[in-house]
Design a protein around this motif. Structure first.
Motif, PDB file in Angstrom:
ATOM      1  N   THR A   1      33.121 -91.841  -9.714  1.00  0.00           N
ATOM      2  CA  THR A   1      32.336 -90.656 -10.094  1.00  0.00           C
ATOM      3  C   THR A   1      32.553 -90.309 -11.563  1.00  0.00           C
TER       4      THR A   1
ATOM      5  N   ASP B   1      43.085 -90.069 -16.748  1.00  0.00           N
ATOM      6  CA  ASP B   1      43.448 -90.448 -15.381  1.00  0.00           C
ATOM      7  C   ASP B   1      44.942 -90.717 -15.309  1.00  0.00           C
TER       8      ASP B   1
ATOM      9  N   TYR C   1      41.384-100.811  -2.720  1.00  0.00           N
ATOM     10  CA  TYR C   1      40.609-101.911  -2.122  1.00  0.00           C
ATOM     11  C   TYR C   1      39.796-102.710  -3.135  1.00  0.00           C
TER      12      TYR C   1
ATOM     13  N   ASP D   1      27.470-100.296   0.663  1.00  0.00           N
ATOM     14  CA  ASP D   1      26.561 -99.146   0.649  1.00  0.00           C
ATOM     15  C   ASP D   1      26.458 -98.496  -0.729  1.00  0.00           C
TER      16      ASP D   1
ATOM     17  N   ALA E   1      46.409 -84.664 -15.962  1.00  0.00           N
ATOM     18  CA  ALA E   1      45.949 -83.385 -16.531  1.00  0.00           C
ATOM     19  C   ALA E   1      46.680 -82.276 -15.788  1.00  0.00           C
TER      20      ALA E   1
HETATM   21  C1  LIG Z   1      40.028 -98.287   1.998  1.00  0.00           C
HETATM   22  C2  LIG Z   1      38.819 -97.507   1.538  1.00  0.00           C
HETATM   23  C3  LIG Z   1      37.557 -98.052   1.665  1.00  0.00           C
HETATM   24  C4  LIG Z   1      36.424 -97.342   1.239  1.00  0.00           C
HETATM   25  N1  LIG Z   1      35.179 -97.900   1.382  1.00  0.00           N
HETATM   26  C5  LIG Z   1      34.085 -97.237   0.928  1.00  0.00           C
HETATM   27  C6  LIG Z   1      32.770 -97.795   1.049  1.00  0.00           C
HETATM   28  O1  LIG Z   1      32.594 -98.880   1.603  1.00  0.00           O
HETATM   29  N2  LIG Z   1      31.709 -97.067   0.547  1.00  0.00           N
HETATM   30  C7  LIG Z   1      31.865 -95.842  -0.038  1.00  0.00           C
HETATM   31  O2  LIG Z   1      30.878 -95.265  -0.488  1.00  0.00           O
HETATM   32  N3  LIG Z   1      33.105 -95.290  -0.137  1.00  0.00           N
HETATM   33  C8  LIG Z   1      34.201 -95.940   0.322  1.00  0.00           C
HETATM   34  N4  LIG Z   1      35.448 -95.365   0.219  1.00  0.00           N
HETATM   35  C9  LIG Z   1      35.534 -94.017  -0.392  1.00  0.00           C
HETATM   36  C10 LIG Z   1      35.380 -94.105  -1.918  1.00  0.00           C
HETATM   37  O3  LIG Z   1      36.369 -94.971  -2.456  1.00  0.00           O
HETATM   38  C11 LIG Z   1      35.496 -92.707  -2.516  1.00  0.00           C
HETATM   39  O4  LIG Z   1      34.439 -91.913  -2.005  1.00  0.00           O
HETATM   40  C12 LIG Z   1      35.392 -92.794  -4.035  1.00  0.00           C
HETATM   41  O5  LIG Z   1      36.445 -93.551  -4.589  1.00  0.00           O
HETATM   42  C13 LIG Z   1      35.414 -91.391  -4.642  1.00  0.00           C
HETATM   43  O6  LIG Z   1      35.338 -91.540  -6.042  1.00  0.00           O
HETATM   44  P1  LIG Z   1      35.830 -90.380  -7.017  1.00  0.00           P
HETATM   45  O7  LIG Z   1      35.638 -90.933  -8.384  1.00  0.00           O
HETATM   46  O8  LIG Z   1      35.188 -89.121  -6.641  1.00  0.00           O
HETATM   47  O9  LIG Z   1      37.401 -90.210  -6.707  1.00  0.00           O
HETATM   48  P2  LIG Z   1      38.601 -91.256  -6.737  1.00  0.00           P
HETATM   49  O10 LIG Z   1      38.136 -92.639  -6.557  1.00  0.00           O
HETATM   50  O11 LIG Z   1      39.605 -90.722  -5.767  1.00  0.00           O
HETATM   51  O12 LIG Z   1      39.182 -91.122  -8.229  1.00  0.00           O
HETATM   52  C14 LIG Z   1      39.831 -89.947  -8.621  1.00  0.00           C
HETATM   53  C15 LIG Z   1      40.745 -90.248  -9.798  1.00  0.00           C
HETATM   54  O13 LIG Z   1      41.250 -89.009 -10.307  1.00  0.00           O
HETATM   55  C16 LIG Z   1      42.577 -89.202 -10.757  1.00  0.00           C
HETATM   56  N5  LIG Z   1      43.261 -87.907 -10.804  1.00  0.00           N
HETATM   57  C17 LIG Z   1      43.415 -87.008  -9.799  1.00  0.00           C
HETATM   58  N6  LIG Z   1      44.059 -85.909 -10.240  1.00  0.00           N
HETATM   59  C18 LIG Z   1      44.308 -86.112 -11.565  1.00  0.00           C
HETATM   60  C19 LIG Z   1      44.932 -85.352 -12.576  1.00  0.00           C
HETATM   61  N7  LIG Z   1      45.432 -84.119 -12.349  1.00  0.00           N
HETATM   62  N8  LIG Z   1      45.036 -85.894 -13.820  1.00  0.00           N
HETATM   63  C20 LIG Z   1      44.537 -87.133 -14.088  1.00  0.00           C
HETATM   64  N9  LIG Z   1      43.926 -87.902 -13.151  1.00  0.00           N
HETATM   65  C21 LIG Z   1      43.819 -87.389 -11.921  1.00  0.00           C
HETATM   66  C22 LIG Z   1      43.173 -90.148  -9.724  1.00  0.00           C
HETATM   67  O14 LIG Z   1      44.270 -90.854 -10.284  1.00  0.00           O
HETATM   68  C23 LIG Z   1      41.980 -91.073  -9.431  1.00  0.00           C
HETATM   69  O15 LIG Z   1      41.995 -92.238 -10.222  1.00  0.00           O
HETATM   70  C24 LIG Z   1      36.574 -96.036   0.654  1.00  0.00           C
HETATM   71  C25 LIG Z   1      37.865 -95.496   0.511  1.00  0.00           C
HETATM   72  C26 LIG Z   1      38.975 -96.211   0.946  1.00  0.00           C
HETATM   73  C27 LIG Z   1      40.344 -95.613   0.765  1.00  0.00           C
END
Ligand SMILES: Cc1cc2nc3c(=O)[nH]c(=O)nc-3n(C[C@H](O)[C@H](O)[C@H](O)COP(=O)(O)OP(=O)(O)OC[C@H]3O[C@@H](n4cnc5c(N)ncnc54)[C@H](O)[C@@H]3O)c2cc1C
Length: 327
Positions: free
Chosen positions: A19, A38, A51, A58, A91
């Motif tokens: 995201t 991050d 992973y 999807d 952060a």
């Molecule tokens: C095993 C597994 C399989 C999955 N398979 C799928 C799939 O097939 N399809 C699908 O759509 N989704 C899947 N998901 C879910 C998907 O990975 C998440 O919905 C997605 O990663 C969310 O993205 P994001 O960027 O919102 O958050 P995240 O990927 O959680 O990234 C958040 C980042 O913020 C950082 N962060 C947090 N707090 C702080 C802070 N205070 N300071 C600095 N950095 C910080 C963290 O280190 C992290 O790197 C799966 C999840 C798992 C665990």
């Protein structure tokens, strides 16, 4: 100590998962200067940490895409705007200033920004430590495998019984000289199909066993495991992949004066939080009907960035124009 230089940008994105990376692309498209912070040393959030070798089915436009390839494509798409990456830094604090916000990072650096987009997923991940792993990180013990090739021709011991442990065993099998899986119980949490695949490859699986001691000078060369029976066994190992799971929590973000619901940040339909100039998107953001998926995070990133662009400049249009007209 050298003083840490402050950073000044239009938008600070907290979290470089899928995201946050896509939001950084969108912010560049809106001509906003961006920094991404991050806590992890690599971009990609959950995909990179949990992973990277799995296929995802999807994500719109990709019938199937490997986790690490999706992250690489997001980074490439984002990098055309040259965002500043502040990796390996948490952060911690956020303060209102006369002309925006100041975000304090764990290393003492301050990012001065006009707006903040929180894309922090489940929060900061911490791998569950390998009890015997102490000071072996950097000398053979790893909790993340950013590049499989780093383990080419090594004897690798994977520790754990969940999906990650079995996924790493599968991914490393064609690259490493040997792969052995060690688990402290007889039963596994991993999907049966993956366990069967690993067994079929002939990967030795040692159950009811714990890593008792790591040895090598200075790099890891072997480890000793202790079986439930009391017997001990020595395995050659230049690498131990400790796949014992992660803990995650929002940590400092919980004290940023935002409205929270079940450890997620409440947002309105523009992705704005309870505080001015602070938006949230992706897994960390919640509202009625929220679905936590990569696809949803992408849409929310576009909504958040376009709305915050208007909050920063009320003369700006909410609709950014079509990217297909910009090439
Ligand atoms: C095993 C597994 C399989 C999955 N398979 C799928 C799939 O097939 N399809 C699908 O759509 N989704 C899947 N998901 C879910 C998907 O990975 C998440 O919905 C997605 O990663 C969310 O993205 P994001 O960027 O919102 O958050 P995240 O990927 O959680 O990234 C958040 C980042 O913020 C950082 N962060 C947090 N707090 C702080 C802070 N205070 N300071 C600095 N950095 C910080 C963290 O280190 C992290 O790197 C799966 C999840 C798992 C665990």
């Amino acid at each position: 100590m050298t003083p840490v230089e402050d950073v000044e940008v239009d938008l600070l994105i907290v979290g470089a998962g899928p995201t946050g990376l896509f939001a950084a692309y969108y912010a560049g498209f809106r001509e906003l200067s961006v920094a991404l912070v991050d806590a992890l040393p690599e971009p990609g959030g959950q995909v990179t940490a949990m992973y990277p070798e799995k296929m995802i089915f999807d994500v719109a436009g990709f019938p199937a895409v490997r986790g690490r390839d999706l992250v690489a494509a997001l980074v490439e798409q984002t990098d055309q705007w040259k965002p500043r990456y502040l990796l390996g830094r948490q952060a911690r604090t956020i303060e209102q200033t006369a002309d925006g916000l100041a975000v304090g990072l764990a290393d003492g650096q301050t990012v001065r920004t006009k707006a903040v987009l929180i894309t922090a997923g489940m929060g900061e991940f911490r791998p569950r430590p390998l009890p015997a792993g102490g000071d072996w990180v950097g000398r053979g013990v790893v909790y993340f495998v950013p590049a499989l090739d780093a383990h080419r021709d090594q004897d690798v011991v994977v520790v754990g019984g969940g999906d990650s442990a079995f996924d790493w065993a599968l991914a490393l099998h064609p690259i490493a000289r040997s792969v052995t899986l060690v688990h402290r119980r007889a039963a596994f949490r991993a999907h049966q199909a993956t366990v069967t695949k690993v067994r079929e490859l002939g990967v030795p699986i040692i159950t009811d066993a714990e890593v008792a001691e790591l040895r090598g000078d200075p790099e890891l060369s072997e480890l000793e495991i202790k079986l439930k029976s009391g017997d001990r066994k020595v395995l050659p190992a230049q690498a131990v992949v400790a796949a014992l799971g992660f803990t995650a929590d929002l940590g400092p973000i919980e004290s940023w004066g935002l409205e929270l619901d079940h450890r997620a940040v409440l947002v309105d339909s523009t992705m704005r939080t309870a505080r001015q100039r602070i938006y949230a998107a992706g897994d960390v953001a919640t509202y009625p009907g929220k679905v936590k998926l990569i696809a949803t995070g992408f849409g929310e990133a576009a909504t958040a960035v376009n709305n915050l662009a208007v909050e920063l400049d009320p003369q700006a249009h909410l609709f950014p124009g079509h990217s297909s007209n910009a090439g």
